[in-house]
Design a protein around this motif. Structure first.
Motif, mmCIF file in Angstrom:
data_model
loop_
_atom_site.group_PDB
_atom_site.id
_atom_site.type_symbol
_atom_site.label_atom_id
_atom_site.label_comp_id
_atom_site.label_asym_id
_atom_site.label_seq_id
_atom_site.Cartn_x
_atom_site.Cartn_y
_atom_site.Cartn_z
ATOM 1 N N ILE A 76 0.809 -1.216 0.000
ATOM 2 C CA ILE A 76 0.000 0.000 0.000
ATOM 3 C C ILE A 76 0.846 1.272 0.000
ATOM 4 O O ILE A 76 0.436 2.305 -0.526
ATOM 5 C CB ILE A 76 -0.960 0.010 1.215
ATOM 6 C CG1 ILE A 76 -1.845 -1.221 1.226
ATOM 7 C CG2 ILE A 76 -1.796 1.276 1.271
ATOM 8 C CD1 ILE A 76 -2.876 -1.262 0.138
ATOM 9 N N GLY A 77 2.037 1.219 0.556
ATOM 10 C CA GLY A 77 2.861 2.422 0.717
ATOM 11 C C GLY A 77 3.273 3.069 -0.590
ATOM 12 O O GLY A 77 3.178 4.291 -0.739
ATOM 13 N N PHE A 78 3.733 2.279 -1.546
ATOM 14 C CA PHE A 78 4.166 2.830 -2.829
ATOM 15 C C PHE A 78 3.015 3.490 -3.587
ATOM 16 O O PHE A 78 3.149 4.628 -4.041
ATOM 17 C CB PHE A 78 4.831 1.757 -3.686
ATOM 18 C CG PHE A 78 6.232 1.451 -3.276
ATOM 19 C CD1 PHE A 78 7.258 2.327 -3.556
ATOM 20 C CD2 PHE A 78 6.539 0.286 -2.592
ATOM 21 C CE1 PHE A 78 8.561 2.055 -3.172
ATOM 22 C CE2 PHE A 78 7.828 0.006 -2.204
ATOM 23 C CZ PHE A 78 8.845 0.892 -2.499
ATOM 24 N N PRO A 79 1.856 2.821 -3.738
ATOM 25 C CA PRO A 79 0.756 3.502 -4.424
ATOM 26 C C PRO A 79 0.253 4.735 -3.667
ATOM 27 O O PRO A 79 -0.175 5.708 -4.287
ATOM 28 C CB PRO A 79 -0.343 2.433 -4.507
ATOM 29 C CG PRO A 79 0.359 1.156 -4.399
ATOM 30 C CD PRO A 79 1.549 1.404 -3.524
ATOM 31 N N THR A 80 0.323 4.709 -2.336
ATOM 32 C CA THR A 80 -0.102 5.876 -1.567
ATOM 33 C C THR A 80 0.817 7.055 -1.844
ATOM 34 O O THR A 80 0.351 8.189 -2.056
ATOM 35 C CB THR A 80 -0.116 5.553 -0.066
ATOM 36 O OG1 THR A 80 -1.016 4.472 0.168
ATOM 37 C CG2 THR A 80 -0.538 6.749 0.756
ATOM 38 N N ALA A 81 2.115 6.799 -1.849
ATOM 39 C CA ALA A 81 3.064 7.880 -2.162
ATOM 40 C C ALA A 81 2.812 8.426 -3.560
ATOM 41 O O ALA A 81 2.809 9.642 -3.776
ATOM 42 C CB ALA A 81 4.497 7.362 -2.047
ATOM 43 N N LEU A 82 2.574 7.531 -4.486
ATOM 44 C CA LEU A 82 2.290 7.961 -5.855
ATOM 45 C C LEU A 82 0.966 8.714 -5.935
ATOM 46 O O LEU A 82 0.854 9.708 -6.651
ATOM 47 C CB LEU A 82 2.262 6.747 -6.777
ATOM 48 C CG LEU A 82 2.326 7.009 -8.252
ATOM 49 C CD1 LEU A 82 3.588 7.771 -8.598
ATOM 50 C CD2 LEU A 82 2.269 5.713 -9.007
ATOM 51 N N GLY A 83 -0.028 8.255 -5.179
ATOM 52 C CA GLY A 83 -1.309 8.941 -5.149
ATOM 53 C C GLY A 83 -1.218 10.340 -4.563
ATOM 54 O O GLY A 83 -2.044 11.197 -4.873
ATOM 55 N N LEU A 84 -0.227 10.594 -3.733
ATOM 56 C CA LEU A 84 -0.022 11.935 -3.196
ATOM 57 C C LEU A 84 0.823 12.801 -4.126
ATOM 58 O O LEU A 84 0.638 14.018 -4.172
ATOM 59 C CB LEU A 84 0.646 11.850 -1.821
ATOM 60 C CG LEU A 84 -0.190 11.205 -0.719
ATOM 61 C CD1 LEU A 84 0.648 11.012 0.532
ATOM 62 C CD2 LEU A 84 -1.431 12.017 -0.433
ATOM 63 N N ILE A 85 1.729 12.181 -4.856
ATOM 64 C CA ILE A 85 2.630 12.933 -5.730
ATOM 65 C C ILE A 85 1.963 13.319 -7.052
ATOM 66 O O ILE A 85 2.169 14.419 -7.562
ATOM 67 C CB ILE A 85 3.919 12.123 -5.981
ATOM 68 C CG1 ILE A 85 4.738 12.046 -4.690
ATOM 69 C CG2 ILE A 85 4.750 12.732 -7.096
ATOM 70 C CD1 ILE A 85 5.907 11.092 -4.761
ATOM 71 N N LEU A 86 1.150 12.417 -7.615
ATOM 72 C CA LEU A 86 0.538 12.693 -8.925
ATOM 73 C C LEU A 86 -0.336 13.948 -8.952
ATOM 74 O O LEU A 86 -0.242 14.710 -9.919
ATOM 75 C CB LEU A 86 -0.248 11.481 -9.411
ATOM 76 C CG LEU A 86 0.581 10.385 -10.058
ATOM 77 C CD1 LEU A 86 -0.302 9.219 -10.473
ATOM 78 C CD2 LEU A 86 1.374 10.894 -11.230
ATOM 79 N N PRO A 87 -1.163 14.211 -7.958
ATOM 80 C CA PRO A 87 -1.917 15.479 -8.013
ATOM 81 C C PRO A 87 -1.007 16.709 -7.964
ATOM 82 O O PRO A 87 -1.307 17.720 -8.605
ATOM 83 C CB PRO A 87 -2.823 15.419 -6.775
ATOM 84 C CG PRO A 87 -2.976 13.979 -6.509
ATOM 85 C CD PRO A 87 -1.677 13.349 -6.891
ATOM 86 N N LEU A 88 0.096 16.625 -7.245
ATOM 87 C CA LEU A 88 1.039 17.748 -7.227
ATOM 88 C C LEU A 88 1.671 17.959 -8.601
ATOM 89 O O LEU A 88 1.802 19.091 -9.071
ATOM 90 C CB LEU A 88 2.121 17.525 -6.178
ATOM 91 C CG LEU A 88 1.647 17.539 -4.726
ATOM 92 C CD1 LEU A 88 2.787 17.137 -3.797
ATOM 93 C CD2 LEU A 88 1.108 18.894 -4.357
ATOM 94 N N LEU A 89 2.073 16.863 -9.239
ATOM 95 C CA LEU A 89 2.631 16.966 -10.584
ATOM 96 C C LEU A 89 1.581 17.457 -11.575
ATOM 97 O O LEU A 89 1.886 18.245 -12.475
ATOM 98 C CB LEU A 89 3.199 15.618 -11.029
ATOM 99 C CG LEU A 89 4.443 15.146 -10.297
ATOM 100 C CD1 LEU A 89 4.806 13.736 -10.715
ATOM 101 C CD2 LEU A 89 5.593 16.093 -10.540
#
Length: 163
Positions: A76-89
């Motif tokens: 879960i950790g990797f997709p969560t980090a990506l889910g937080l980074i993608l809206p910023l990008l």
């Protein structure tokens, strides 16, 4: 007009996609190491992890795995980090796209909006569906039905995290 905006948008999207693929490749390698040795915290930043076929074929989830925080960090950790980074990008690309549209000096408002939508949609389409692309074409790496099932579990956990 488009000599600057198209290369910038495509470049931003490709760099982001490569980052996402490296993240998913690390997740698969770490998951294979976890099931083989019980621990795994080696993250590689190189493109070598993309498409590494790590044998995650003999996976049996038991209470020990479900109680282990390392397992949940990998799943879960990797997709969560990506889910937080993608809206910023996405926010950054949106601002850059608006700035580029202003520089392009379109004749009509409809043309302005069309070019803006093309820039933003391309990024969103590629990056938000990268998990599906990765586990459909790259991540599984074999025709074994059991490996495909484990790929589906990883896609499901990623999509669940995005929700």
């Amino acid at each position: 007009k488009m000599c600057v905006s198209i290369p910038l948008t495509v470049g931003f999207t490709i760099v982001t996609l490569l980052g996402i693929l490296i993240l998913y490749g690390n997740r698969d390698v770490m998951l294979a190491q976890y099931f083989a040795t019980g621990h795994s915290y080696h993250i590689s930043v190189s493109m070598d992890v993309i498409g590494q076929t790590a044998p995650i074929l003999a996976v049996e989830l038991n209470k020990e795995h479900l109680r282990d925080p390392d397992f949940w960090i990998i799943i879960i950790g990797f997709p969560t980090a990506l889910g937080l980074i993608l809206p910023l990008l996405n926010f950054c690309l949106r601002k850059v796209s608006l700035w580029l549209n202003e520089l392009e000096n379109h004749r009509t408002e409809a043309e302005y909006r069309t070019h803006f939508i093309i820039k933003v949609f391309a990024f969103r389409f590629v990056c938000y569906f990268a998990a599906l692309y990765y586990y459909s074409f790259i991540g599984v790496g074999t025709t074994d039905p059991q490996a495909t099932e484990h790929g589906i579990v990883r896609v499901a956990s990623t999509l669940f995290t995005y929700i």
